[in-house]
Design a protein around this motif. Structure first.
Motif: not given
Length: 101
Positions: A21-43
């Motif tokens: 009776h407890q909900n659990f959720c898993y997902t993949l996120l991409s953090l927005k990165n403000l620097l131009d040379n570094i790609p977004n971080i996936k967590i």
């Protein structure tokens, strides 16, 4: 407890499961990165209870969200059984806010 607030985009559809009776959720996120040379971080993100249901209901791919969470870094062994260890970033979501425009 550390508090981590970020702007993120959902990359994968959240997987909602129910255990005792407890909900659990898993997902993949991409953090927005403000620097131009570094790609977004996936967590990988984890939520439980009402927040898990909220994450599942708010799902739209590439939808921007503000997430309040705690961050964990876990060391995991590689699949080829070498002595190498990789670090994986996990977050546990406490609150989520939709940024639909």
């Amino acid at each position: 407890m550390n508090i981590f607030v970020c702007t993120a985009y959902l990359l994968s559809q959240p997987k909602l499961t129910k255990v005792k009776h407890q909900n659990f959720c898993y997902t993949l996120l991409s953090l927005k990165n403000l620097l131009d040379n570094i790609p977004n971080i996936k967590i990988k993100a984890f939520a439980k209870g009402k927040v898990a249901k909220q994450v599942f209901d708010l799902y739209k791919q590439k939808n921007g969200m503000v997430i309040e969470s705690s961050i964990y870094i876990k060391k995991m062994k590689t699949l080829d059984n070498d002595k190498k260890k990789s670090k994986v970033i996990f977050i546990k979501i406490h609150k989520i806010y939709n940024l639909s425009i």
